[in-house]
Design a protein around this motif. Structure first.
Motif, mmCIF file in Angstrom:
data_model
loop_
_atom_site.group_PDB
_atom_site.id
_atom_site.type_symbol
_atom_site.label_atom_id
_atom_site.label_comp_id
_atom_site.label_asym_id
_atom_site.label_seq_id
_atom_site.Cartn_x
_atom_site.Cartn_y
_atom_site.Cartn_z
ATOM 1 N N PRO A 4 -13.621 -17.619 16.613
ATOM 2 C CA PRO A 4 -12.888 -16.352 16.501
ATOM 3 C C PRO A 4 -13.794 -15.186 16.897
ATOM 4 O O PRO A 4 -15.018 -15.273 16.796
ATOM 5 N N LYS A 5 -13.162 -14.101 17.341
ATOM 6 C CA LYS A 5 -13.907 -12.892 17.702
ATOM 7 C C LYS A 5 -13.448 -11.745 16.821
ATOM 8 O O LYS A 5 -12.260 -11.604 16.526
ATOM 9 N N LEU A 6 -14.404 -10.932 16.408
ATOM 10 C CA LEU A 6 -14.103 -9.693 15.717
ATOM 11 C C LEU A 6 -14.675 -8.566 16.556
ATOM 12 O O LEU A 6 -15.883 -8.506 16.788
ATOM 13 N N TYR A 7 -13.802 -7.702 17.047
ATOM 14 C CA TYR A 7 -14.206 -6.518 17.792
ATOM 15 C C TYR A 7 -14.295 -5.382 16.784
ATOM 16 O O TYR A 7 -13.362 -5.163 16.002
ATOM 17 N N GLY A 8 -15.409 -4.664 16.794
ATOM 18 C CA GLY A 8 -15.518 -3.573 15.849
ATOM 19 C C GLY A 8 -16.801 -2.793 15.983
ATOM 20 O O GLY A 8 -17.606 -3.019 16.898
ATOM 21 N N SER A 9 -16.979 -1.871 15.064
ATOM 22 C CA SER A 9 -18.162 -1.022 15.009
ATOM 23 C C SER A 9 -18.686 -1.034 13.581
ATOM 24 O O SER A 9 -17.914 -0.864 12.632
ATOM 25 N N VAL A 10 -19.982 -1.215 13.430
ATOM 26 C CA VAL A 10 -20.560 -1.223 12.083
ATOM 27 C C VAL A 10 -20.515 0.159 11.437
ATOM 28 O O VAL A 10 -20.774 0.297 10.244
ATOM 29 N N ASP A 11 -20.152 1.181 12.205
ATOM 30 C CA ASP A 11 -19.971 2.522 11.656
ATOM 31 C C ASP A 11 -18.565 2.728 11.092
ATOM 32 O O ASP A 11 -18.249 3.799 10.606
ATOM 33 N N SER A 12 -17.740 1.716 11.184
ATOM 34 C CA SER A 12 -16.349 1.809 10.771
ATOM 35 C C SER A 12 -16.129 1.086 9.441
ATOM 36 O O SER A 12 -16.423 -0.099 9.323
ATOM 37 N N THR A 13 -15.587 1.804 8.456
ATOM 38 C CA THR A 13 -15.285 1.153 7.182
ATOM 39 C C THR A 13 -14.230 0.069 7.366
ATOM 40 O O THR A 13 -14.262 -0.950 6.671
ATOM 41 N N ALA A 14 -13.313 0.256 8.296
ATOM 42 C CA ALA A 14 -12.290 -0.764 8.547
ATOM 43 C C ALA A 14 -12.939 -2.044 9.077
ATOM 44 O O ALA A 14 -12.586 -3.150 8.647
ATOM 45 N N THR A 15 -13.887 -1.913 9.994
ATOM 46 C CA THR A 15 -14.604 -3.090 10.489
ATOM 47 C C THR A 15 -15.375 -3.751 9.355
ATOM 48 O O THR A 15 -15.392 -4.982 9.234
ATOM 49 N N MET A 16 -15.977 -2.953 8.509
ATOM 50 C CA MET A 16 -16.751 -3.509 7.401
ATOM 51 C C MET A 16 -15.862 -4.299 6.444
ATOM 52 O O MET A 16 -16.286 -5.304 5.883
ATOM 53 N N GLU A 56 -7.788 1.463 17.552
ATOM 54 C CA GLU A 56 -8.629 1.448 16.363
ATOM 55 C C GLU A 56 -9.300 0.090 16.194
ATOM 56 O O GLU A 56 -8.761 -0.931 16.596
ATOM 57 N N VAL A 57 -10.473 0.116 15.585
ATOM 58 C CA VAL A 57 -11.172 -1.116 15.225
ATOM 59 C C VAL A 57 -10.873 -1.393 13.758
ATOM 60 O O VAL A 57 -10.575 -0.458 13.006
ATOM 61 N N PRO A 58 -10.926 -2.656 13.371
ATOM 62 C CA PRO A 58 -11.311 -3.843 14.114
ATOM 63 C C PRO A 58 -10.108 -4.543 14.755
ATOM 64 O O PRO A 58 -8.953 -4.211 14.474
ATOM 65 N N VAL A 59 -10.448 -5.521 15.585
ATOM 66 C CA VAL A 59 -9.468 -6.453 16.141
ATOM 67 C C VAL A 59 -10.039 -7.853 15.922
ATOM 68 O O VAL A 59 -11.231 -8.078 16.147
ATOM 69 N N PHE A 60 -9.191 -8.766 15.494
ATOM 70 C CA PHE A 60 -9.588 -10.145 15.261
ATOM 71 C C PHE A 60 -8.774 -11.036 16.185
ATOM 72 O O PHE A 60 -7.558 -10.898 16.261
ATOM 73 N N GLN A 61 -9.459 -11.925 16.903
ATOM 74 C CA GLN A 61 -8.783 -12.890 17.772
ATOM 75 C C GLN A 61 -9.185 -14.301 17.391
ATOM 76 O O GLN A 61 -10.372 -14.580 17.191
ATOM 77 N N GLU A 62 -8.178 -15.161 17.325
ATOM 78 C CA GLU A 62 -8.415 -16.569 17.067
ATOM 79 C C GLU A 62 -7.305 -17.346 17.767
ATOM 80 O O GLU A 62 -6.120 -17.115 17.480
ATOM 81 N N GLY A 63 -7.697 -18.223 18.662
ATOM 82 C CA GLY A 63 -6.691 -18.958 19.421
ATOM 83 C C GLY A 63 -5.801 -17.958 20.149
ATOM 84 O O GLY A 63 -6.269 -17.049 20.798
ATOM 85 N N GLY A 64 -4.515 -18.091 19.994
ATOM 86 C CA GLY A 64 -3.578 -17.174 20.636
ATOM 87 C C GLY A 64 -3.207 -15.978 19.781
ATOM 88 O O GLY A 64 -2.333 -15.191 20.156
ATOM 89 N N LEU A 65 -3.846 -15.823 18.629
ATOM 90 C CA LEU A 65 -3.527 -14.736 17.708
ATOM 91 C C LEU A 65 -4.453 -13.548 17.924
ATOM 92 O O LEU A 65 -5.674 -13.708 18.011
#
Length: 182
Positions: A4-16, A56-65
């Motif tokens: 899986p991939k997580l797109y984000g920024s460590v400066d973002s509380t949402a990513t955290m 907005e970040v984050p985005v999570f991808q896994e398989g086709g999701l």
């Protein structure tokens, strides 16, 4: 299957928030972190907007999701990667509803005043700016009311989301971490 991939920024509380959920399930979830440079505008590129329509970040991808919105990502990870004997979710609709309600409380009632205080007391000083004390007082008053509700809830159950640690609690360490690093 690819990790899986997580797109984000460590400066973002949402990513955290999403990272907290992934790290909570670290034994089961190996993932790739794709850094998004918010200052450079990476989140506004057509390729990123195809993943996150609001940019907005984050985005999570896994398989086709592909999921955007950190709290949806937290729920998905908790349901998809249960820890045997330490599941972060309930299987009954009643308890799922209770956990969902407390996740929403964090989003709609705790996060706004906490974000206001972090902006004034953490982010502004880092930029050499002075905190607006009226905004600080307002945020502190708003947050105090939310904490009173939490205190009452915790007289009824061990955790906000019931009698066990659930994804409803995973968002809060982010705020503590921000305060510690001011």
């Amino acid at each position: 299957m690819a990790a899986p991939k997580l797109y984000g920024s460590v400066d973002s509380t949402a990513t955290m928030r999403a990272l907290a959920s992934l790290f909570d399930h670290e034994v089961e979830v190996e993932f790739e972190f794709v850094a998004i440079d918010l200052k450079a505008g990476d989140h506004q590129t057509p390729s990123f907007l195809s993943l996150s329509p609001f940019g907005e970040v984050p985005v999570f991808q896994e398989g086709g999701l592909t999921l955007f919105e950190s709290r949806a990502i937290m729920r998905y990870i908790s349901h998809s990667y249960p820890k045997p004997g330490k599941e972060r979710v309930y299987m009954t609709p009643k308890m799922q509803g209770i956990v969902a309600a407390w996740i929403d409380v964090e989003d709609h009632h705790f996060n706004p005043p906490a974000a206001k205080l972090i902006a004034e007391l953490v982010q502004k000083p880092k930029k050499g700016l002075v905190a607006d004390q009226a905004v600080v007082a307002e945020g502190a008053t708003e947050l105090s009311l939310v904490l009173d509700v939490y205190e009452e809830r915790l007289t009824e159950s061990e955790f906000l989301g019931g009698d066990k640690f659930t994804s409803a609690i995973l968002a809060y360490p982010i705020y503590i971490t921000l305060w510690q690093h001011q």
